[in-house]
Structure formats: structure tokens, C-alpha cells
Enzyme design. Structure first.
Site, PDB file in Angstrom:
ATOM      1  N   LYS A 161      -5.087 -41.820  21.543  1.00  0.00           N
ATOM      2  CA  LYS A 161      -4.463 -42.641  22.462  1.00  0.00           C
ATOM      3  C   LYS A 161      -3.261 -41.860  22.797  1.00  0.00           C
ATOM      4  CE  LYS A 161      -0.928 -45.296  19.935  1.00  0.00           C
ATOM      5  NZ  LYS A 161       0.037 -46.368  20.202  1.00  0.00           N
ATOM      6  N   LYS A 208       3.801 -41.752  22.349  1.00  0.00           N
ATOM      7  CA  LYS A 208       4.990 -41.140  22.358  1.00  0.00           C
ATOM      8  C   LYS A 208       5.017 -39.809  21.426  1.00  0.00           C
ATOM      9  CE  LYS A 208       7.332 -45.508  23.026  1.00  0.00           C
ATOM     10  NZ  LYS A 208       7.577 -46.658  22.239  1.00  0.00           N
ATOM     11  N   LYS A 242       0.209 -43.524  11.047  1.00  0.00           N
ATOM     12  CA  LYS A 242       1.642 -42.965  11.010  1.00  0.00           C
ATOM     13  C   LYS A 242       2.250 -42.446   9.721  1.00  0.00           C
ATOM     14  CE  LYS A 242       3.077 -45.504  15.090  1.00  0.00           C
ATOM     15  NZ  LYS A 242       4.330 -46.068  15.952  1.00  0.00           N
TER      16      LYS A 242
HETATM   17  N1  AQP Z   1      -2.221 -45.554  24.920  1.00  0.00           N
HETATM   18  C1  AQP Z   1      -1.641 -46.730  25.219  1.00  0.00           C
HETATM   19  N2  AQP Z   1      -2.392 -47.375  26.074  1.00  0.00           N
HETATM   20  C2  AQP Z   1      -2.199 -48.812  26.126  1.00  0.00           C
HETATM   21  N3  AQP Z   1      -1.005 -49.264  25.728  1.00  0.00           N
HETATM   22  C3  AQP Z   1      -0.204 -48.698  24.872  1.00  0.00           C
HETATM   23  N4  AQP Z   1       0.651 -49.047  24.400  1.00  0.00           N
HETATM   24  C4  AQP Z   1       1.170 -47.862  23.504  1.00  0.00           C
HETATM   25  N5  AQP Z   1       0.441 -46.627  23.328  1.00  0.00           N
HETATM   26  C5  AQP Z   1      -0.637 -47.350  24.479  1.00  0.00           C
HETATM   27  C6  AQP Z   1       1.290 -50.248  24.170  1.00  0.00           C
HETATM   28  O1  AQP Z   1       2.560 -50.311  24.677  1.00  0.00           O
HETATM   29  C7  AQP Z   1       3.628 -51.256  23.875  1.00  0.00           C
HETATM   30  C8  AQP Z   1       4.615 -50.537  23.349  1.00  0.00           C
HETATM   31  O2  AQP Z   1       4.399 -49.783  22.314  1.00  0.00           O
HETATM   32  P1  AQP Z   1       5.409 -49.270  21.234  1.00  0.00           P
HETATM   33  O3  AQP Z   1       6.761 -48.766  21.873  1.00  0.00           O
HETATM   34  O4  AQP Z   1       6.044 -50.462  20.510  1.00  0.00           O
HETATM   35  O5  AQP Z   1       4.703 -48.133  20.451  1.00  0.00           O
HETATM   36  P2  AQP Z   1       3.390 -47.806  19.993  1.00  0.00           P
HETATM   37  O6  AQP Z   1       2.475 -48.709  20.077  1.00  0.00           O
HETATM   38  O7  AQP Z   1       3.703 -47.193  18.699  1.00  0.00           O
HETATM   39  O8  AQP Z   1       3.132 -46.676  21.155  1.00  0.00           O
HETATM   40  P3  AQP Z   1       3.190 -45.274  21.325  1.00  0.00           P
HETATM   41  O9  AQP Z   1       3.757 -44.816  22.427  1.00  0.00           O
HETATM   42  O10 AQP Z   1       1.820 -44.648  21.105  1.00  0.00           O
HETATM   43  O11 AQP Z   1       4.250 -44.659  20.122  1.00  0.00           O
HETATM   44  P4  AQP Z   1       3.958 -43.745  19.004  1.00  0.00           P
HETATM   45  O12 AQP Z   1       3.666 -42.383  19.370  1.00  0.00           O
HETATM   46  O13 AQP Z   1       5.187 -43.679  17.828  1.00  0.00           O
HETATM   47  O14 AQP Z   1       2.629 -44.452  18.190  1.00  0.00           O
HETATM   48  C9  AQP Z   1       2.651 -51.823  22.958  1.00  0.00           C
HETATM   49  O15 AQP Z   1       2.330 -53.067  23.452  1.00  0.00           O
HETATM   50  C10 AQP Z   1       1.486 -50.860  22.831  1.00  0.00           C
HETATM   51  O16 AQP Z   1       0.159 -51.581  22.490  1.00  0.00           O
END
Ligand code: AQP
Length: 342
Positions: free
Chosen positions: A205, A208, A121
Site C-alpha cells: 500500500k 507514509k 509495523k
Molecule cells: N494506501 C492507502 N489507500 C487508501 N487509504 C489509505 N489510508 C492510509 N493509507 C492508505 C487511510 O488514511 C487514513 C489515515 O491513515 P493514518 O495516518 O492513520 O496512517 P496509516 O493508516 O498507518 O497510513 P500510512 O500513511 O500508510 O502510514 P504508515 O506508513 O505509518 O503505515 C486511514 O483511514 C487509512 O485507512
């Protein structure tokens, strides 16, 4: 590093969270939120909207408030019942931040320096990343352990952070001679949907923060948008393979088949038995129909709930009260153990 034989004798308790950072997607749903719904039936469960985590990167204050309500709406629309599980926002329970400070003094720099998500990140410009982004996994440990939660449903990407939470719990117990005070929380990762990949790149992956909206299916996408994104999803010239072996080296195809499997409840073998040998002209419309069928009722209910922000905020407030009732006595004990005058 992580200890393996938890002897903690407290109740089984589930904790997890989602960041209110917009663009809630299919990966968040299949990797996390859908599991939350199943788990609320059998034991106490707390589902947090982790707004303190969200501000580790810049947020627009009004958007953050709206996104917090959006996650509350998504939780409920997906089937989390606020009468069964505790739904609340992290900033309303000060134990998270207080315990995180104490854990900052337990965790070691070397442990945090190994965290791959910070490296991903922060990118090349890590000197300019916030201290909060670096410290994110310590706050996550505090989120879980403020409730002495024993089980944490998350996607695959959170595995390393969960290991760190176990290390912090173990070190706290050892350093303060408070044997088994904190449980060593167990990750609940396995199952279909634990790692949903980008529709544009089967090796990244679904996320968001991906600049391309076509890379993910948002929970707020309508039927036409879902169909368009699946139609445009990257594949290759070969048909759907007839067995699991045939998915090797085809990450985008493996991802689409995995999404079909996770949404339908069929095994990957069953999906391949039904579509193996067929072209994507057949498979993609079937996947789009399935995705719309499963997601449309959720997005419709999310829209309905989001039209009533006062209701959503009242649910969060009620949830925060219940969360505080669990966390405050635990934090008081922690302060006593550490040696603060309480
Ligand atoms: N691609 C994914 N497949 C399965 N699980 C996922 N999670 C996130 N992406 C995937 C799971 O969703 C939960 C909430 O995630 P979060 O909001 O805490 O943020 P994150 O893990 O940083 O997810 P994002 O959506 O990918 O955000 P960015 O783009 O900011 O990195 C967690 O349980 C996560 O494991």
C-alpha cells in the site's frame, strides 16, 4: 466475533482520524480525507488528528507539532469546514486516553495478538516495539466510542481495527449489562480510493513510512514532482488493457487505472474504454495532468494555511472544546457503569 445487529438508538455520528506523522499522501486523501468532506454535509462529524497514536513510534517533538498543524491545514484545504465538522487534536481531549484504559481491561490479549498491522509495523523485532504500538487498536476504539460514533470512514487497511472496536463495544455492553450503551460502529470503506498502492510496487500500500519518496504522491508535491513520480511509476511493457479482465495479474497498472478512476469520478470501465490499447506514454501524462489538476489547489491552500500557525492552533482549540463537550458526559456515564465514584 463482531456482533451484527446494532440497536443503538443515538444519533448518527461520524468519527475518523489521521496521524500527524508527515508525508500525507494520495492514499490518505482518497481513502479517508476526501470522504470526510462529503460526510460533513449530512451529519455531525468529528475529524481528529491522532497525535497520541503518532507517538507509538518515536517522534521529534517540534516536527510532531508542525505535522499536527499540517494535518489541520490539509483537512481544511481539502474542504472540511470547521463550522460544519469538528477538527481537533486527540491529546487535547483526555477522554480518549481514559476510555482507552478502561477498554484495555475489556479487550482480550488474543484479540490484539491477531492484529496484522502490529505485525507489519513491528516487523521481526516486535520485542522492541512500544507497548503503545501493540495497544494502538484499543486507543482507536476509544477514539471512536468516546463520541459514541456510529460511522467511521477509513481506508481498507483499517478494516480489522474497526472490527476490534465493534468487539470491544459489544463486550463492554455485555459485561456491564449496559445493553446498547455503545453503538457497534460501522466502517465506511467502500468506494474508489479505498486502497491506493505504492507507485513502485502494486502489491504494497502507498504509505507514509515507505523509505522511497517515489513510491507515493505527497499532498505537498508540486506539479513537476507529481509528473515525475507518475512518469517513473512502475508499469510493464504491455499497453493499457481494454477491459477489467485485462488488469488481472498487473497490480501496478490496476493501481494507476484505479487512481485515475478515483480522481476523475469515472468508473474503471470508462477509463479503460478511453485509454485501452494505448501505451503508458499516453496514459501517464494524462494521469499526471489529472492529478495536478485535482491536487494543486489543495497543496496551494495547505501552504497558505501553514503560513498562519496561530490560526490553525486557534481552530484546533475551538474544535477540542466542542469535542470535549460531547466526550466528557459520555465518559462520566462510562465511569458510573464501571463502578467508579463520580
Ligand atoms: N494506501 C492507502 N489507500 C487508501 N487509504 C489509505 N489510508 C492510509 N493509507 C492508505 C487511510 O488514511 C487514513 C489515515 O491513515 P493514518 O495516518 O492513520 O496512517 P496509516 O493508516 O498507518 O497510513 P500510512 O500513511 O500508510 O502510514 P504508515 O506508513 O505509518 O503505515 C486511514 O483511514 C487509512 O485507512
Amino acid at each position: 466475533m463482531a456482533e451484527t445487529a446494532p440497536r443503538f438508538s443515538g444519533p448518527k455520528r461520524v468519527f475518523s482520524g489521521v496521524q500527524p506523522t508527515g508525508n500525507l499522501h494520495l492514499g490518505n486523501y482518497l481513502g479517508a480525507i476526501r470522504k470526510f468532506v462529503d460526510l460533513q454535509e449530512d451529519q455531525e462529524a468529528l475529524y481528529c488528528i491522532v497525535d497520541l497514536h503518532a507517538i507509538t513510534v518515536a517522534q521529534d517533538p517540534e516536527a510532531l507539532r508542525a505535522q499536527t498543524r499540517e494535518i489541520a491545514a490539509a483537512y481544511m484545504a481539502a474542504g472540511i469546514d470547521p463550522q460544519k465538522a469538528i477538527i481537533f487534536h486527540q491529546s487535547a481531549v483526555s477522554a480518549h486516553a481514559e476510555l482507552a484504559w478502561i477498554f484495555n481491561c475489556v479487550a482480550r490479549m488474543g484479540w490484539l495478538e491477531r492484529m496484522t498491522q502490529f505485525k507489519d509495523k513491528a516487523g521481526k523485532d516486535s520485542e522492541r516495539a512500544s507497548v503503545g504500538l501493540f495497544d494502538y487498536p484499543v486507543l482507536m476504539a476509544a477514539d471512536i466510542l468516546a463520541y459514541k460514533a456510529t460511522h467511521v470512514p477509513v481506508g481498507e487497511d483499517q478494516k480489522q481495527h474497526l472490527e476490534l472496536a465493534r468487539d470491544i463495544a459489544g463486550k463492554f455492553n455485555k459485561d456491564f449489562h449496559a445493553e446498547d450503551f455503545f453503538p457497534l460502529p460501522e466502517p465506511l470503506i467502500k468506494g474508489p480510493g479505498a486502497r491506493i498502492m505504492s507507485l513502485k510496487d502494486g502489491c504494497a500500500k502507498m504509505s507514509k513510512s515507505d523509505p522511497s519518496d517515489l513510491s507515493r504522491i505527497n499532498l505537498t508535491d508540486d506539479a513537476a514532482m507529481i509528473a515525475k513520480k507518475i512518469k517513473k511509476a512502475k508499469t510493464d511493457a504491455e499497453p493499457v488493457p481494454e477491459n477489467v479482465e485485462g488488469l488481472k495479474g498487473r497490480p501496478e497498472v490496476e493501481n494507476l487505472v484505479g487512481i485515475y478512476s478515483a480522481l476523475s469520478g469515472q468508473s474503471v470501465e470508462e477509463v479503460l474504454a478511453a485509454y485501452g490499447g494505448q501505451g503508458f506514454g499516453v496514459f501517464k501524462p494524462a494521469l499526471a495532468e489529472l492529478a495536478v489538476d485535482k491536487l494543486a489547489p489543495i497543496s496551494e491552500e495547505m501552504r497558505r494555511l501553514q503560513n498562519d500557525p496561530a490560526f490553525l492552533e486557534s481552530q484546533l482549540e475551538a474544535g477540542a472544546e466542542k469535542a470535549n463537550a460531547i466526550a466528557v458526559p459520555i465518559l462520566r456515564e462510562v465511569k458510573q457503569i464501571v463502578g467508579f465514584v463520580v
